[in-house]
Design a protein around this motif. Structure first.
Motif, PDB file in Angstrom:
ATOM      1  N   ALA A   1       0.825  -1.204   0.000  1.00 29.02           N
ATOM      2  CA  ALA A   1       0.000   0.000   0.000  1.00 29.02           C
ATOM      3  C   ALA A   1       0.861   1.257   0.000  1.00 29.02           C
ATOM      4  O   ALA A   1       0.542   2.245  -0.674  1.00 29.02           O
ATOM      5  N   GLU A   2       1.967   1.245   0.757  1.00 32.07           N
ATOM      6  CA  GLU A   2       2.863   2.402   0.761  1.00 32.07           C
ATOM      7  C   GLU A   2       3.470   2.621  -0.618  1.00 32.07           C
ATOM      8  O   GLU A   2       3.581   3.757  -1.089  1.00 32.07           O
ATOM      9  N   TRP A   3       3.880   1.537  -1.262  1.00 31.01           N
ATOM     10  CA  TRP A   3       4.442   1.680  -2.604  1.00 31.01           C
ATOM     11  C   TRP A   3       3.402   2.289  -3.546  1.00 31.01           C
ATOM     12  O   TRP A   3       3.703   3.220  -4.302  1.00 31.01           O
ATOM     13  N   GLU A   4       2.169   1.773  -3.497  1.00 28.71           N
ATOM     14  CA  GLU A   4       1.165   2.250  -4.445  1.00 28.71           C
ATOM     15  C   GLU A   4       0.761   3.688  -4.172  1.00 28.71           C
ATOM     16  O   GLU A   4       0.530   4.464  -5.117  1.00 28.71           O
ATOM     17  N   LYS A   5       0.663   4.077  -2.930  1.00 25.36           N
ATOM     18  CA  LYS A   5       0.322   5.477  -2.657  1.00 25.36           C
ATOM     19  C   LYS A   5       1.415   6.398  -3.185  1.00 25.36           C
ATOM     20  O   LYS A   5       1.125   7.442  -3.788  1.00 25.36           O
ATOM     21  N   ALA A   6       2.676   6.034  -2.970  1.00 27.72           N
ATOM     22  CA  ALA A   6       3.780   6.845  -3.482  1.00 27.72           C
ATOM     23  C   ALA A   6       3.735   6.935  -5.001  1.00 27.72           C
ATOM     24  O   ALA A   6       4.129   7.952  -5.581  1.00 27.72           O
ATOM     25  N   ALA A   7       3.241   5.877  -5.650  1.00 24.97           N
ATOM     26  CA  ALA A   7       3.228   5.829  -7.106  1.00 24.97           C
ATOM     27  C   ALA A   7       1.999   6.476  -7.730  1.00 24.97           C
ATOM     28  O   ALA A   7       2.070   6.962  -8.864  1.00 24.97           O
ATOM     29  N   ARG A   8       0.884   6.533  -7.028  1.00 27.55           N
ATOM     30  CA  ARG A   8      -0.370   6.923  -7.691  1.00 27.55           C
ATOM     31  C   ARG A   8      -1.057   8.138  -7.079  1.00 27.55           C
ATOM     32  O   ARG A   8      -1.828   8.814  -7.767  1.00 27.55           O
ATOM     33  N   TRP A   9      -0.819   8.421  -5.825  1.00 26.87           N
ATOM     34  CA  TRP A   9      -1.599   9.456  -5.141  1.00 26.87           C
ATOM     35  C   TRP A   9      -1.185  10.845  -5.585  1.00 26.87           C
ATOM     36  O   TRP A   9      -0.003  11.192  -5.590  1.00 26.87           O
ATOM     37  N   ASP A  10      -2.160  11.649  -5.958  1.00 26.39           N
ATOM     38  CA  ASP A  10      -1.944  13.036  -6.356  1.00 26.39           C
ATOM     39  C   ASP A  10      -2.356  13.938  -5.186  1.00 26.39           C
ATOM     40  O   ASP A  10      -3.544  14.026  -4.867  1.00 26.39           O
ATOM     41  N   PRO A  11      -1.413  14.600  -4.534  1.00 30.46           N
ATOM     42  CA  PRO A  11      -1.770  15.398  -3.351  1.00 30.46           C
ATOM     43  C   PRO A  11      -2.657  16.602  -3.682  1.00 30.46           C
ATOM     44  O   PRO A  11      -3.363  17.089  -2.799  1.00 30.46           O
ATOM     45  N   ASP A  12      -2.641  17.069  -4.911  1.00 32.64           N
ATOM     46  CA  ASP A  12      -3.470  18.222  -5.271  1.00 32.64           C
ATOM     47  C   ASP A  12      -4.939  17.846  -5.442  1.00 32.64           C
ATOM     48  O   ASP A  12      -5.834  18.517  -4.934  1.00 32.64           O
TER      49      ASP A  12
ATOM     50  N   THR B   1       8.174  -5.624  -2.050  1.00 35.26           N
ATOM     51  CA  THR B   1       7.513  -5.009  -0.901  1.00 35.26           C
ATOM     52  C   THR B   1       7.452  -6.043   0.218  1.00 35.26           C
ATOM     53  O   THR B   1       7.723  -7.225   0.011  1.00 35.26           O
ATOM     54  N   SER B   2       7.078  -5.587   1.398  1.00 28.82           N
ATOM     55  CA  SER B   2       7.017  -6.497   2.547  1.00 28.82           C
ATOM     56  C   SER B   2       5.709  -7.281   2.602  1.00 28.82           C
ATOM     57  O   SER B   2       5.552  -8.155   3.463  1.00 28.82           O
ATOM     58  N   SER B   3       4.788  -7.014   1.685  1.00 22.16           N
ATOM     59  CA  SER B   3       3.429  -7.563   1.795  1.00 22.16           C
ATOM     60  C   SER B   3       3.301  -8.944   1.168  1.00 22.16           C
ATOM     61  O   SER B   3       3.821  -9.191   0.072  1.00 22.16           O
ATOM     62  N   PRO B   4       2.570  -9.841   1.830  1.00 19.39           N
ATOM     63  CA  PRO B   4       2.230 -11.122   1.195  1.00 19.39           C
ATOM     64  C   PRO B   4       1.171 -10.907   0.124  1.00 19.39           C
ATOM     65  O   PRO B   4       0.523  -9.853   0.070  1.00 19.39           O
ATOM     66  N   PHE B   5       1.004 -11.898  -0.732  1.00 20.56           N
ATOM     67  CA  PHE B   5       0.053 -11.805  -1.835  1.00 20.56           C
ATOM     68  C   PHE B   5      -1.326 -12.237  -1.345  1.00 20.56           C
ATOM     69  O   PHE B   5      -1.565 -13.414  -1.086  1.00 20.56           O
TER      70      PHE B   5
ATOM     71  N   ASP C   1       3.205 -17.382   1.478  1.00 22.38           N
ATOM     72  CA  ASP C   1       4.381 -17.944   0.814  1.00 22.38           C
ATOM     73  C   ASP C   1       5.016 -16.956  -0.160  1.00 22.38           C
ATOM     74  O   ASP C   1       6.224 -17.033  -0.428  1.00 22.38           O
ATOM     75  N   TYR C   2       4.206 -16.074  -0.730  1.00 27.26           N
ATOM     76  CA  TYR C   2       4.684 -15.176  -1.782  1.00 27.26           C
ATOM     77  C   TYR C   2       4.751 -13.742  -1.273  1.00 27.26           C
ATOM     78  O   TYR C   2       3.996 -13.337  -0.396  1.00 27.26           O
ATOM     79  N   ARG C   3       5.650 -12.964  -1.885  1.00 30.18           N
ATOM     80  CA  ARG C   3       5.748 -11.539  -1.610  1.00 30.18           C
ATOM     81  C   ARG C   3       5.449 -10.758  -2.893  1.00 30.18           C
ATOM     82  O   ARG C   3       5.766 -11.204  -3.996  1.00 30.18           O
ATOM     83  N   ILE C   4       4.852  -9.603  -2.690  1.00 30.48           N
ATOM     84  CA  ILE C   4       4.438  -8.756  -3.804  1.00 30.48           C
ATOM     85  C   ILE C   4       5.620  -7.925  -4.321  1.00 30.48           C
ATOM     86  O   ILE C   4       6.407  -7.391  -3.543  1.00 30.48           O
ATOM     87  N   LEU C   5       5.703  -7.826  -5.651  1.00 30.46           N
ATOM     88  CA  LEU C   5       6.621  -6.912  -6.320  1.00 30.46           C
ATOM     89  C   LEU C   5       5.799  -5.936  -7.142  1.00 30.46           C
ATOM     90  O   LEU C   5       4.751  -6.291  -7.682  1.00 30.46           O
ATOM     91  N   ARG C   6       6.295  -4.727  -7.267  1.00 24.01           N
ATOM     92  CA  ARG C   6       5.543  -3.684  -7.970  1.00 24.01           C
ATOM     93  C   ARG C   6       6.418  -2.943  -8.985  1.00 24.01           C
ATOM     94  O   ARG C   6       7.645  -2.902  -8.871  1.00 24.01           O
ATOM     95  N   GLY C   7       5.754  -2.358  -9.980  1.00 24.85           N
ATOM     96  CA  GLY C   7       6.367  -1.361 -10.833  1.00 24.85           C
ATOM     97  C   GLY C   7       6.917  -1.802 -12.161  1.00 24.85           C
ATOM     98  O   GLY C   7       7.189  -0.965 -13.011  1.00 24.85           O
ATOM     99  N   GLY C   8       7.131  -3.101 -12.373  1.00 26.78           N
ATOM    100  CA  GLY C   8       7.666  -3.540 -13.656  1.00 26.78           C
ATOM    101  C   GLY C   8       9.175  -3.364 -13.743  1.00 26.78           C
ATOM    102  O   GLY C   8       9.820  -2.779 -12.872  1.00 26.78           O
ATOM    103  N   SER C   9       9.747  -3.875 -14.826  1.00 21.72           N
ATOM    104  CA  SER C   9      11.186  -3.827 -15.047  1.00 21.72           C
ATOM    105  C   SER C   9      11.459  -3.390 -16.477  1.00 21.72           C
ATOM    106  O   SER C   9      10.535  -3.152 -17.257  1.00 21.72           O
ATOM    107  N   PHE C  10      12.743  -3.344 -16.829  1.00 22.74           N
ATOM    108  CA  PHE C  10      13.098  -3.036 -18.214  1.00 22.74           C
ATOM    109  C   PHE C  10      12.596  -4.112 -19.167  1.00 22.74           C
ATOM    110  O   PHE C  10      12.487  -3.873 -20.369  1.00 22.74           O
ATOM    111  N   GLY C  11      12.272  -5.294 -18.643  1.00 18.40           N
ATOM    112  CA  GLY C  11      11.755  -6.367 -19.473  1.00 18.40           C
ATOM    113  C   GLY C  11      10.246  -6.480 -19.485  1.00 18.40           C
ATOM    114  O   GLY C  11       9.701  -7.377 -20.125  1.00 18.40           O
ATOM    115  N   THR C  12       9.543  -5.587 -18.788  1.00 18.92           N
ATOM    116  CA  THR C  12       8.079  -5.614 -18.710  1.00 18.92           C
ATOM    117  C   THR C  12       7.492  -4.743 -19.809  1.00 18.92           C
ATOM    118  O   THR C  12       7.931  -3.604 -20.000  1.00 18.92           O
ATOM    119  N   ASP C  13       6.508  -5.261 -20.509  1.00 17.25           N
ATOM    120  CA  ASP C  13       5.870  -4.467 -21.557  1.00 17.25           C
ATOM    121  C   ASP C  13       4.846  -3.517 -20.955  1.00 17.25           C
ATOM    122  O   ASP C  13       4.190  -3.847 -19.957  1.00 17.25           O
TER     123      ASP C  13
END
Length: 444
Positions: A306-317, A371-375, A397-409
């Motif tokens: 959630a912290e990652w997504e807020k930093a990535a998407r939230w518009d303070p204005d 991220t520290s979050s489980p799926f 068992d799984y951890r969430i990753l966000r944002g994509g990479s240079f190999g992500t379309d």
């Protein structure tokens, strides 16, 4: 006046977009599989990866199942191979022993399926069932193929032998980016209920309340991670969780995957080429346990999802959640390092146009961020169109990753997109950034 194609379809229509996305995905699959000979295609380069020829036929089989048979209601092309390409019936380590389609046969199969898909695309209506509304099933298949293309790219990174892939170097840094960014306390909308091609685990949009926190303005770089290595970070259990230390010890980890000491310096091998470390490039090929250990050593922690997504998407204005850090428009080469245009992360500061309103950089592209979050499913989650895409993986068992990479379309990357993997996995193009709780004086 709207431009009209020779077949009287308006340009820019949903059909055109679908055709373009499917074609782009297939062109990439072709590049990745034609770059090597048939022996390489059928070889298993790592027990945790499939032979490239399996991935190729699998994307065709999924396309046949969902588009030719389900959406189109047409006769099967190769019903006899469904079991071979069911990812849940055969672990990756066992796939080389299966009677798989050979390279030539796999190419013919996926081409036949694609011809049938383009034939039915001309007549399908997009206002029927949820599966076809807004072209969802077609978008799902385009994303699925691009996800496997990234997996095939990771297999290329694991193969031995002379280099077979090439791409221009990523752009240089154009401005310094360092330090941390304060994200104020408050509510934001996480996930989406409106993005037509969002997958089930991104849904529904829901409010999340977060206290104030601080997040790194950029991903952790090679130079920063090297300081952890040089300080004996891999030899000091203080920085590691109990399961992380067990894995570090049993696997003999001493540095990120593909790093190699060259005398007194370090370098890495990337797609068959060795080069010295680029200090300001985001570190890549680290597992969750390594990322967590570094964060602890640095006096911080990994961000929650959630912290990652807020930093990535939230518009303070406006208080709304954007589709991307820079806004709602699709990524361009000025925004982010995506789509295998380059075969490496770009140095920190290379994409100022892609920064969030708060000044957090390179959240999209370059490296997947642990991220520290489980799926887990969001409140109100409903599996669609099948449980095996997301729901069967839910749990600790799984951890969430966000944002994509240079190999992500770009078709498979947005501010809500969720990736997940086991904490020990390092073959993926994974890095991270750190976060911490805000101190009282920072929010006064």
């Amino acid at each position: 006046m709207t431009d009209v194609r020779p077949d009287n379809r308006p340009t820019g229509s949903l059909r055109d977009r679908i055709a373009a996305e499917l074609t782009r995905a297939r062109d990439r699959s072709v590049r990745l599989t034609e770059a090597v000979d048939d022996d390489d295609l059928v070889r298993q380069h790592s027990p945790i990866m499939s032979p490239l020829v399996w991935d190729l036929a699998h994307v065709g089989n999924q396309e046949e199942l969902w588009l030719v048979r389900d959406v189109g209601g047409r006769e099967p092309v190769r019903q006899d191979i469904d079991d071979l390409y069911d990812a849940f019936k055969h672990p990756r380590r066992d796939r080389p022993a299966l009677p798989l389609l050979g390279p030539a046969e796999a190419r013919r199969y996926v081409a036949t399926v694609r011809d049938k898909v383009f034939d039915l695309l001309d007549g399908v209506r997009f206002d029927g069932s949820r599966l076809v509304a807004d072209g969802f099933a077609f978008g799902m298949i385009a994303q699925h193929e691009q996800q496997h293309d990234e997996t095939m790219l990771a297999t290329h990174q694991l193969r031995t032998g002379p280099p077979v892939l090439s791409a221009p170097a990523p752009p240089p840094s154009v401005r310094p980016v360092a330090g941390e960014v304060l994200v104020p306390a408050g509510r934001f909308t996480m996930g989406t209920s409106t993005d037509p091609w969002a997958l089930d685990n991104e849904r529904p949009g829901h409010p999340v309340e977060l206290p104030a926190y601080v997040i790194d303005a950029a991903p952790v770089t090679n130079g920063e991670y090297l300081a952890f290595v040089a300080d004996g970070g891999y030899a000091d259990p203080r920085w590691w969780s109990e399961p992380g230390w067990r894995h570090r010890s049993s696997a003999g980890l001493t540095a990120p995957l593909h790093w190699r000491r060259d005398g007194t310096d370090w370098g890495y091998t990337r797609f068959g080429r060795y080069a010295p470390l680029v200090p300001d490039e985001p570190v890549v090929h680290v597992g969750f346990h390594e990322a967590e250990a570094y964060a602890t050593w640095a006096g911080k922690r990994l961000p929650t999802e959630a912290e990652w997504e807020k930093a990535a998407r939230w518009d303070p204005d406006s208080g709304r959640s954007r589709r991307y850090p820079w806004g709602d428009e699709d990524p361009t080469p000025e925004h982010a390092n995506l789509g295998q245009r380059h075969l490496a992360p770009a140095p920190v500061g290379a994409y100022p146009a892609g920064a969030s309103p708060l000044g957090v950089h390179q959240l999209i592209g370059d490296v997947w961020e642990w991220t520290s979050s489980p799926f887990l499913g969001y409140p109100g989650f409903a599996a669609f169109p099948y449980r095996e895409y997301s729901e069967v993986f839910f749990g600790s068992d799984y951890r969430i990753l966000r944002g994509g990479s240079f190999g992500t379309d770009p078709v498979a990357c947005r501010g809500t997109f969720r990736n997940w993997d086991l904490p020990i996995r390092r073959q993926i193009f994974s890095g991270f950034r750190c976060a911490r709780d805000a101190r009282p004086e920072e929010i006064a």
